[in-house]
Design a protein around this motif. Structure first.
Motif, PDB file in Angstrom:
ATOM      1  N   GLU A  16       0.827  -1.206   0.000  1.00  0.00           N
ATOM      2  CA  GLU A  16       0.000   0.000   0.000  1.00  0.00           C
ATOM      3  C   GLU A  16       0.860   1.255   0.000  1.00  0.00           C
ATOM      4  OE1 GLU A  16      -2.716   1.961   3.352  1.00  0.00           O
ATOM      5  OE2 GLU A  16      -3.649   0.178   2.475  1.00  0.00           O
ATOM      6  N   MET A  17       0.491   2.215  -0.854  1.00  0.00           N
ATOM      7  CA  MET A  17       1.180   3.492  -0.872  1.00  0.00           C
ATOM      8  C   MET A  17       0.735   4.361   0.295  1.00  0.00           C
ATOM      9  SD  MET A  17       1.438   4.743  -4.818  1.00  0.00           S
ATOM     10  CE  MET A  17       2.618   5.980  -4.265  1.00  0.00           C
ATOM     11  N   ARG A  18       1.530   5.373   0.586  1.00  0.00           N
ATOM     12  CA  ARG A  18       1.083   6.421   1.486  1.00  0.00           C
ATOM     13  C   ARG A  18      -0.039   7.197   0.813  1.00  0.00           C
ATOM     14  NH1 ARG A  18       6.868   9.156   2.140  1.00  0.00           N
ATOM     15  NH2 ARG A  18       6.899   8.462  -0.022  1.00  0.00           N
ATOM     16  N   PRO A  19      -0.828   7.962   1.570  1.00  0.00           N
ATOM     17  CA  PRO A  19      -1.839   8.800   0.917  1.00  0.00           C
ATOM     18  C   PRO A  19      -1.173   9.762  -0.063  1.00  0.00           C
ATOM     19  CG  PRO A  19      -2.222   8.702   3.286  1.00  0.00           C
ATOM     20  CD  PRO A  19      -0.889   8.059   3.043  1.00  0.00           C
ATOM     21  N   VAL A  20      -1.722   9.845  -1.275  1.00  0.00           N
ATOM     22  CA  VAL A  20      -1.165  10.698  -2.322  1.00  0.00           C
ATOM     23  C   VAL A  20      -2.198  11.757  -2.702  1.00  0.00           C
ATOM     24  CG1 VAL A  20      -0.293  10.803  -4.692  1.00  0.00           C
ATOM     25  CG2 VAL A  20       0.289   8.855  -3.231  1.00  0.00           C
ATOM     26  N   THR A  21      -1.750  13.010  -2.730  1.00  0.00           N
ATOM     27  CA  THR A  21      -2.594  14.116  -3.171  1.00  0.00           C
ATOM     28  C   THR A  21      -1.831  14.925  -4.213  1.00  0.00           C
ATOM     29  OG1 THR A  21      -3.628  14.272  -0.983  1.00  0.00           O
ATOM     30  CG2 THR A  21      -3.904  16.151  -2.459  1.00  0.00           C
ATOM     31  N   LEU A  22      -2.490  15.211  -5.320  1.00  0.00           N
ATOM     32  CA  LEU A  22      -1.935  16.049  -6.378  1.00  0.00           C
ATOM     33  C   LEU A  22      -2.844  17.267  -6.518  1.00  0.00           C
ATOM     34  CD1 LEU A  22      -1.193  13.269  -9.039  1.00  0.00           C
ATOM     35  CD2 LEU A  22       0.412  14.256  -7.384  1.00  0.00           C
ATOM     36  N   THR A  23      -2.300  18.443  -6.204  1.00  0.00           N
ATOM     37  CA  THR A  23      -3.085  19.673  -6.241  1.00  0.00           C
ATOM     38  C   THR A  23      -2.540  20.580  -7.333  1.00  0.00           C
ATOM     39  OG1 THR A  23      -3.418  19.500  -3.843  1.00  0.00           O
ATOM     40  CG2 THR A  23      -3.985  21.595  -4.887  1.00  0.00           C
ATOM     41  N   PRO A  24      -3.255  20.708  -8.467  1.00  0.00           N
ATOM     42  CA  PRO A  24      -2.750  21.551  -9.554  1.00  0.00           C
ATOM     43  C   PRO A  24      -3.073  23.025  -9.327  1.00  0.00           C
ATOM     44  CG  PRO A  24      -4.792  20.504 -10.206  1.00  0.00           C
ATOM     45  CD  PRO A  24      -4.490  20.006  -8.816  1.00  0.00           C
ATOM     46  N   GLY A  25      -2.377  23.883 -10.070  1.00  0.00           N
ATOM     47  CA  GLY A  25      -2.693  25.300 -10.079  1.00  0.00           C
ATOM     48  C   GLY A  25      -2.429  26.031  -8.780  1.00  0.00           C
ATOM     49  N   LEU A 218      13.241  -9.253  -7.493  1.00  0.00           N
ATOM     50  CA  LEU A 218      13.170  -8.163  -8.466  1.00  0.00           C
ATOM     51  C   LEU A 218      11.803  -8.129  -9.137  1.00  0.00           C
ATOM     52  CD1 LEU A 218      14.416  -5.876 -10.130  1.00  0.00           C
ATOM     53  CD2 LEU A 218      15.355  -7.632 -11.668  1.00  0.00           C
ATOM     54  N   ASP A 219      11.304  -9.279  -9.528  1.00  0.00           N
ATOM     55  CA  ASP A 219       9.978  -9.334 -10.158  1.00  0.00           C
ATOM     56  C   ASP A 219       8.900  -8.840  -9.202  1.00  0.00           C
ATOM     57  OD1 ASP A 219      11.067 -10.293 -12.489  1.00  0.00           O
ATOM     58  OD2 ASP A 219      10.558 -12.397 -12.101  1.00  0.00           O
ATOM     59  N   ALA A 220       9.015  -9.203  -7.921  1.00  0.00           N
ATOM     60  CA  ALA A 220       8.033  -8.758  -6.933  1.00  0.00           C
ATOM     61  C   ALA A 220       8.062  -7.239  -6.784  1.00  0.00           C
ATOM     62  CB  ALA A 220       8.295  -9.435  -5.592  1.00  0.00           C
ATOM     63  N   LEU A 221       9.250  -6.660  -6.768  1.00  0.00           N
ATOM     64  CA  LEU A 221       9.375  -5.201  -6.669  1.00  0.00           C
ATOM     65  C   LEU A 221       8.780  -4.516  -7.895  1.00  0.00           C
ATOM     66  CD1 LEU A 221      13.021  -4.952  -5.287  1.00  0.00           C
ATOM     67  CD2 LEU A 221      10.944  -4.326  -4.041  1.00  0.00           C
ATOM     68  N   LEU A 222       9.080  -5.040  -9.075  1.00  0.00           N
ATOM     69  CA  LEU A 222       8.555  -4.447 -10.304  1.00  0.00           C
ATOM     70  C   LEU A 222       7.035  -4.547 -10.360  1.00  0.00           C
ATOM     71  CD1 LEU A 222      11.174  -5.723 -12.922  1.00  0.00           C
ATOM     72  CD2 LEU A 222      11.016  -3.439 -11.913  1.00  0.00           C
ATOM     73  N   ASP A 223       6.484  -5.675  -9.945  1.00  0.00           N
ATOM     74  CA  ASP A 223       5.029  -5.838  -9.943  1.00  0.00           C
ATOM     75  C   ASP A 223       4.367  -4.834  -9.005  1.00  0.00           C
ATOM     76  OD1 ASP A 223       5.178  -7.903 -11.769  1.00  0.00           O
ATOM     77  OD2 ASP A 223       5.003  -9.502 -10.260  1.00  0.00           O
ATOM     78  N   LEU A 224       4.936  -4.660  -7.811  1.00  0.00           N
ATOM     79  CA  LEU A 224       4.397  -3.674  -6.880  1.00  0.00           C
ATOM     80  C   LEU A 224       4.418  -2.276  -7.488  1.00  0.00           C
ATOM     81  CD1 LEU A 224       5.846  -4.517  -3.324  1.00  0.00           C
ATOM     82  CD2 LEU A 224       3.475  -4.676  -4.065  1.00  0.00           C
ATOM     83  N   CYS A 225       5.555  -1.926  -8.073  1.00  0.00           N
ATOM     84  CA  CYS A 225       5.711  -0.577  -8.612  1.00  0.00           C
ATOM     85  C   CYS A 225       4.785  -0.320  -9.789  1.00  0.00           C
ATOM     86  CB  CYS A 225       7.159  -0.338  -9.028  1.00  0.00           C
ATOM     87  SG  CYS A 225       8.306  -0.154  -7.648  1.00  0.00           S
ATOM     88  N   GLN A 226       4.659  -1.279 -10.689  1.00  0.00           N
ATOM     89  CA  GLN A 226       3.809  -1.047 -11.850  1.00  0.00           C
ATOM     90  C   GLN A 226       2.342  -0.909 -11.452  1.00  0.00           C
ATOM     91  OE1 GLN A 226       5.509  -4.044 -14.876  1.00  0.00           O
ATOM     92  NE2 GLN A 226       5.283  -2.144 -16.022  1.00  0.00           N
ATOM     93  N   GLY A 227       1.907  -1.659 -10.453  1.00  0.00           N
ATOM     94  CA  GLY A 227       0.552  -1.484  -9.958  1.00  0.00           C
ATOM     95  C   GLY A 227       0.343  -0.112  -9.352  1.00  0.00           C
ATOM     96  N   ALA A 228       1.359   0.389  -8.638  1.00  0.00           N
ATOM     97  CA  ALA A 228       1.267   1.705  -8.011  1.00  0.00           C
ATOM     98  C   ALA A 228       1.297   2.819  -9.053  1.00  0.00           C
ATOM     99  CB  ALA A 228       2.406   1.890  -7.015  1.00  0.00           C
ATOM    100  N   VAL A 229       2.099   2.658 -10.110  1.00  0.00           N
ATOM    101  CA  VAL A 229       2.128   3.659 -11.174  1.00  0.00           C
ATOM    102  C   VAL A 229       0.752   3.770 -11.831  1.00  0.00           C
ATOM    103  CG1 VAL A 229       3.038   4.147 -13.487  1.00  0.00           C
ATOM    104  CG2 VAL A 229       4.596   3.620 -11.607  1.00  0.00           C
ATOM    105  N   ALA A 230       0.076   2.653 -12.012  1.00  0.00           N
ATOM    106  CA  ALA A 230      -1.281   2.692 -12.573  1.00  0.00           C
ATOM    107  C   ALA A 230      -2.209   3.510 -11.685  1.00  0.00           C
ATOM    108  CB  ALA A 230      -1.815   1.272 -12.748  1.00  0.00           C
ATOM    109  N   HIS A 231      -2.067   3.357 -10.376  1.00  0.00           N
ATOM    110  CA  HIS A 231      -2.861   4.149  -9.432  1.00  0.00           C
ATOM    111  C   HIS A 231      -2.528   5.631  -9.540  1.00  0.00           C
ATOM    112  CE1 HIS A 231      -4.649   5.589  -5.719  1.00  0.00           C
ATOM    113  NE2 HIS A 231      -3.472   5.898  -5.235  1.00  0.00           N
ATOM    114  N   LEU A 232      -1.245   5.956  -9.640  1.00  0.00           N
ATOM    115  CA  LEU A 232      -0.825   7.356  -9.716  1.00  0.00           C
ATOM    116  C   LEU A 232      -1.304   8.019 -11.009  1.00  0.00           C
ATOM    117  CD1 LEU A 232       2.806   7.010  -8.335  1.00  0.00           C
ATOM    118  CD2 LEU A 232       0.870   8.091  -7.184  1.00  0.00           C
ATOM    119  N   THR A 233      -1.267   7.299 -12.110  1.00  0.00           N
ATOM    120  CA  THR A 233      -1.729   7.897 -13.363  1.00  0.00           C
ATOM    121  C   THR A 233      -3.237   8.105 -13.343  1.00  0.00           C
ATOM    122  OG1 THR A 233      -1.766   5.720 -14.447  1.00  0.00           O
ATOM    123  CG2 THR A 233       0.210   7.077 -14.736  1.00  0.00           C
TER     124      THR A 233
END
Length: 246
Positions: A16-25, A218-233
């Motif tokens: 699980e990621m930390r809470p993420v907030t993106l505030t534009p402008g 390494l595969d486990a780390l990459l899988d975690l990261c790619q799932g998180a990148v999908a959440h961030l996008t």
């Protein structure tokens, strides 16, 4: 590989990621801006548009996207001296990563001869400052480019996709996503992944800080990261309305 009982701040599970907030402008005078918050890490990302390109770029008949990165003196748990030109090291490595990441999803040939500089200033650091910078800088870049489109200077948005980044590592023998500073400072393996909205990888930075790792880890780390990148996008899309054709 991962101990589900491994204690983390705020009781986060390993994936699980930390809470993420993106505030534009958030900056009145910037062409684009975003405050990126990954837990207690906060990075102010601003985009500036300038006419012309670097001299070595003139023959390309295309634009340029670059970045600068710095930590404010009180961003960490002890004062960090201000960085001046010629005294950069780590910051130069990070700003080059940010620039590469943004250029990977920008059609520079459709930008015209302008330079867009993304300034990423860490106002509070608790791990993952480079990944928060990349994620927030894309939002600021999108806003700046939309401004050029709205002003009639560009016929269409020269972005092919989104780009975001996240960290992961092996801490106390377990695989963890989105390390905060206490975890990062004792990580046996540290990894950062930059990825696009359609699941492609832009860059992987991985280091065995205190030990080596095997292919399964390494595969486990990459899988975690790619799932998180999908959440961030998805978060980026929510605040910008950007939905590329797939």
């Amino acid at each position: 590989m991962t101990d589900p009982t491994l204690a983390r701040a705020n009781g986060r599970p390993f994936n699980e990621m930390r809470p993420v907030t993106l505030t534009p402008g958030v900056m009145k005078n910037a062409a684009g801006s975003c405050l990126a918050e990954f837990g207690d890490t906060r990075v102010l990302c601003t985009a500036s548009v300038e006419e012309g390109v670097p001299g070595w770029r003139k023959s390309a008949h295309a634009g340029w996207v670059t970045a600068e990165y710095a930590m404010l003196p009180a961003a960490g748990n002890r004062r960090t001296p201000r960085e001046y030109r010629g005294r950069k090291g780590r910051s130069m490595e990070i700003e080059r990563l940010i620039g590469r990441s943004l250029r990977a999803v920008t059609r520079l040939d459709r930008l015209g001869e302008v330079t867009i500089t993304l300034d990423c200033d860490v106002i509070q650091a608790d791990g993952g400052t480079r990944t928060a910078s990349i994620t927030g800088a894309w939002v600021a870049l999108h806003q700046a480019l939309m401004g050029l489109v709205d002003a009639g200077r560009l016929p269409r948005l020269p972005l092919t996709d989104q780009v975001a980044a996240v960290s992961a590592g092996i801490v106390d023998g377990g695989v963890l996503l989105d390390l905060d500073y206490p975890e990062d400072s004792r990580a046996e393996v540290d990894l950062n992944l930059v990825g696009t909205g359609d699941g492609r990888i832009v860059e992987v930075q991985g280091t065995g800080e205190r030990t080596t790792l095997d292919r399964a880890q390494l595969d486990a780390l990459l899988d975690l990261c790619q799932g998180a990148v999908a959440h961030l996008t998805e978060l980026q899309a929510d605040v910008t309305g950007f939905r590329p054709a797939r």
